[in-house]
Write a protein that holds these residues in place. Structure first.
Motif, PDB file in Angstrom:
ATOM      1  N   LYS A  86      -1.364   0.334  15.411  1.00 38.56           N
ATOM      2  CA  LYS A  86      -2.883   0.215  15.913  1.00 38.56           C
ATOM      3  C   LYS A  86      -3.341  -1.303  16.418  1.00 38.56           C
ATOM      4  O   LYS A  86      -2.437  -1.972  16.558  1.00 38.56           O
ATOM      5  CB  LYS A  86      -3.732   0.429  14.558  1.00 38.56           C
ATOM      6  N   SER A  90      -1.438  -2.605  12.452  1.00 32.62           N
ATOM      7  CA  SER A  90      -0.893  -1.745  11.465  1.00 32.62           C
ATOM      8  C   SER A  90      -0.414  -0.649  11.796  1.00 32.62           C
ATOM      9  O   SER A  90      -0.751   0.022  12.861  1.00 32.62           O
ATOM     10  CB  SER A  90      -2.366  -1.709  10.327  1.00 32.62           C
ATOM     11  N   PRO A  91       0.628  -0.192  10.933  1.00 34.88           N
ATOM     12  CA  PRO A  91       1.520   0.939  11.223  1.00 34.88           C
ATOM     13  C   PRO A  91       0.398   2.416  11.319  1.00 34.88           C
ATOM     14  O   PRO A  91      -0.496   2.591  10.353  1.00 34.88           O
ATOM     15  CB  PRO A  91       2.569   1.107  10.331  1.00 34.88           C
ATOM     16  N   GLU A 121      -9.910   7.743   7.461  1.00 34.90           N
ATOM     17  CA  GLU A 121      -9.238   6.351   8.180  1.00 34.90           C
ATOM     18  C   GLU A 121      -9.013   6.575   9.824  1.00 34.90           C
ATOM     19  O   GLU A 121      -9.309   5.613  10.410  1.00 34.90           O
ATOM     20  CB  GLU A 121      -8.212   5.970   7.549  1.00 34.90           C
ATOM     21  N   GLU A 122      -8.346   7.607  10.040  1.00 33.13           N
ATOM     22  CA  GLU A 122      -7.980   7.740  11.459  1.00 33.13           C
ATOM     23  C   GLU A 122      -8.685   8.283  12.426  1.00 33.13           C
ATOM     24  O   GLU A 122      -9.961   8.945  12.183  1.00 33.13           O
ATOM     25  CB  GLU A 122      -6.445   8.463  11.539  1.00 33.13           C
ATOM     26  N   THR A 193       0.725   3.103   4.302  1.00 32.71           N
ATOM     27  CA  THR A 193       1.479   3.511   5.594  1.00 32.71           C
ATOM     28  C   THR A 193       2.630   2.604   5.632  1.00 32.71           C
ATOM     29  O   THR A 193       3.940   3.213   6.160  1.00 32.71           O
ATOM     30  CB  THR A 193       0.591   3.664   6.675  1.00 32.71           C
TER      31      THR A 193
HETATM   32 MG   LIG Z   1      -4.068   2.229   7.872  1.00 33.87          MG
END
Ligand SMILES: [Mg+2]
Ligand SMILES: Nc1ncnc2c1ncn2[C@@H]1O[C@H](COP(=O)(O)OS(=O)(=O)O)[C@@H](OP(=O)(O)O)[C@H]1O
Ligand SMILES: [Mg+2]
Ligand SMILES: [Mg+2]
Length: 425
Positions: A86, A90-91, A121-122, A193
Motif C-alpha cells: 500500500k 505495508s503489505p 481495513e481494505e 499481513t
Molecule cells: Mg494492513
C-alpha cells in the motif's frame, strides 16, 4: 419479486425485516446437509443468528487464507502477483481483499444488504485500475472458490459466480464510518499481513458493535499451533514442526476459531472445520478461559514482532519492574489476544510510537474474547478501549494492556505510571 412468509403474513423481501427473520428465510431454503449444521444453532445461544453466521464466515475465510498462504510460500516464480504494497508500504495480498469481499457477501446475504453496515481495513481503489486486472482476477477466483464451499459450512452460496464488478462493489461497500450509534460489523480480513506473507501467524477478525460497544467477536487463527510452546517458533522452524506432525483429520492439529458474545460470561473455541467430515459444531466447540497464573515470575507476556509497531525496550522495562522473568512471546497479529484468552500467555502489551492511532479492527474481536474468557483489557491508564469514535480508538492513553487477571493488570498499570516520564515514548 421474491416473497417469504412468517406467521402466515407474506412479505416482499425488499421490506426491511429484522435480521433474525431474514436469517430464518435463508434457513428455510436450506438443503438437508445444511440443516444439519443449522440445527445446532443452540450451540451459539444466538437468537438472531449473528454469532453463528460470523463464526461460519470466519471459518470459510480461514480456508481461503490457508490456500493463499500456501501459494505465497511457493518458490519465486510460482507465486507472482499475490501480494503488493500500500502507499504506507505495508503489505496487502489477494487474501486481504478476497476475505473482505467474501465476508461482505455472506453478511449481506444472511442479514440483508440494507441491514448490513461494515467497517473494514481494505478498500477497492487498488483493484479499480486497468493495470490491476490480473490482481483483481486472482481475488475474483479466490472469492468464487471460497463461496462454492459455503453450503458445506452451513451458509448460502451464490447461484452463479460473482463477477469482477460485483467483487469490487462488495469490498467498497465496507466503508461504514462507525460511531456511537447503531450497529455495524468491524472486519480485519487479514490481521498481521506481515506474518501471513512470511508463512507465520495471522488472524481473521470480525466483531459486531452496537451503540459503541463490542457485542460479539470472532477470531480465526489458522496457524495457531497444537502446542503452545510452538507459538514462539517463527517461520522456518514452525514449518519444520508442521512437517514433523502431519495433519490428522478431525484432530486439533493446528488452527482455531475463537468467539464470544458480550455478557455471555464464556468464550469458545472451535477447531478449523474439516470439510471431509460432517460438521458438528456443538461437539467440536470448547469453552476457553484465561490463565489462573497471577505470579509475575511465572507469567508470559506477548507483544508485536516488529519493533516499529510497539516499543520492545519499554515493555522489557515494564516486565522487569513487575517481576516478569520469562522472555517475551513475539507473535504477529491478534493471535496474541487469542493466546491470552486461551491461557497460553498472561499479558499482552502494545505501545505504538507517538502519533500512531490504533484502529478498531485491530482490537475489537480480541478484546471481547479476552473479557468473556475472564481477562481484563484497557489502555495504559486503565480505561476501557472506546469503539464509539469511528475508525480509530480515539482517546487511547499511551498503549494497550490485556491481562489474564486484575492483579497483574494493576501492577502493569502502576509500572507504566512509574516509568513513562523517563521513557522516550
Ligand atoms: Mg494492513
Ligand atoms: N506503526 C505502527 N504501529 C503500530 N501498529 C501498526 C503500525 N503500522 C501498522 N500497524 C497495525 O498493526 C497491525 C499488526 O500488528 P501486529 O501486532 O501483528 O504487529 S507485528 O507485525 O507483530 O509487529 C497491522 O494490522 P494489519 O495491517 O491487519 O496486518 C496494522 O494495523
Ligand atoms: Mg490488523
Ligand atoms: Mg489487516
Amino acid at each position: 419479486m421474491v416473497y417469504f412468509t412468517i406467521n402466515t403474513v407474506t412479505y416482499p423481501i425488499q421490506v426491511p425485516v429484522p435480521a433474525r427473520w431474514r436469517w430464518r428465510r435463508v434457513c428455510a431454503s436450506a438443503t438437508a446437509e445444511n440443516r444439519l449444521a443449522w440445527a445446532q444453532e443452540s450451540a451459539f445461544r444466538d437468537r438472531d443468528g449473528e454469532l453463528e453466521v460470523a463464526v461460519k464466515a470466519v471459518q470459510m475465510a480461514c480456508g481461503l487464507c490457508q490456500r493463499v498462504q500456501e501459494a505465497l510460500l511457493l518458490p519465486a516464480g510460482h507465486n507472482s502477483g499475490l501480494k503488493t504494497s500500500k502507499d504506507d508500504r505495508s503489505p496487502v495480498t489477494v487474501a486481504d481483499w478476497a476475505v473482505q469481499a467474501t465476508v461482505s457477501w455472506v453478511l449481506s446475504q444472511c442479514f440483508g444488504e440494507e441491514h448490513t453496515s461494515i467497517i473494514a481495513e481494505e478498500d477497492e481503489s487498488a483493484l479499480s485500475t486497468a493495470e490491476s486486472t490480473p490482481l483483481l482476477d486472482l481475488v475474483v477466483s479466490s472469492v468464487n472458490r471460497c463461496l462454492t464451499e459455503a453450503p458445506r459450512y452451513g451458509l448460502p452460496g451464490p447461484e452463479k459466480e460473482l463477477r469482477r464488478n460485483e467483487i469490487v462493489e462488495l469490498i467498497g461497500r465496507c466503508n461504514s464510518r462507525g460511531g456511537p450509534k447503531g450497529r455495524f460489523w468491524v472486519l480485519d480480513p487479514v490481521d498481521g499481513t506481515l506474518g501471513f506473507v512470511r508463512g507465520d501467524q495471522y488472524a481473521i477478525a470480525l466483531a459486531l458493535i452496537e451503540d459503541g460497544e463490542v457485542v460479539l467477536g470472532v477470531l480465526g487463527c489458522p496457524n495457531y499451533p497444537m502446542k503452545k510452546e510452538w507459538l514462539n517458533y517463527h517461520q522456518r522452524y514452525y514449518r519444520l514442526v508442521s512437517k514433523l506432525s502431519p495433519p490428522e483429520f478431525g484432530s486439533w492439529h493446528k488452527g482455531c476459531v475463537l468467539y464470544a458474545r458480550k455478557g455471555g460470561g464464556q468464550a469458545w473455541m472451535q477447531p478449523l472445520l474439516d470439510l471431509t467430515q460432517v460438521l458438528d459444531l456443538e461437539k467440536s466447540a470448547r469453552v476457553i478461559q484465561v490463565s489462573s497464573v497471577s505470579d509475575p515470575a511465572s507469567a508470559t507476556f506477548c507483544e508485536p514482532v516488529e519493533k516499529a509497531n510497539s516499543s520492545h525496550l519499554f515493555t522489557a522495562g515494564l516486565a522487569h519492574s513487575v517481576g516478569v522473568r520469562k522472555q517475551p512471546l513475539r507473535v504477529y497479529s491478534m493471535v496474541k489476544y487469542a493466546a491470552v484468552a486461551r491461557g497460553h500467555a498472561e499479558i499482552f502489551m502494545k505501545f505504538a510510537r507517538a502519533g500512531y492511532k490504533e484502529k478498531i479492527w485491530d482490537h475489537a474481536a480480541g478484546v471481547i474474547i479476552i473479557q468473556e474468557a475472564g481477562g481484563v483489557v484497557t489502555d495504559a491508564r486503565g480505561s476501557p478501549l472506546d469503539f464509539s469514535k469511528g475508525v480509530y480508538l480515539e482517546g487511547l492513553d499511551r498503549g494497550i494492556i490485556a491481562c489474564s487477571g486484575a492483579l497483574l493488570h494493576r501492577r502493569i498499570i502502576e509500572a507504566v505510571d512509574a516509568s513513562w516520564d523517563s521513557s522516550n515514548l
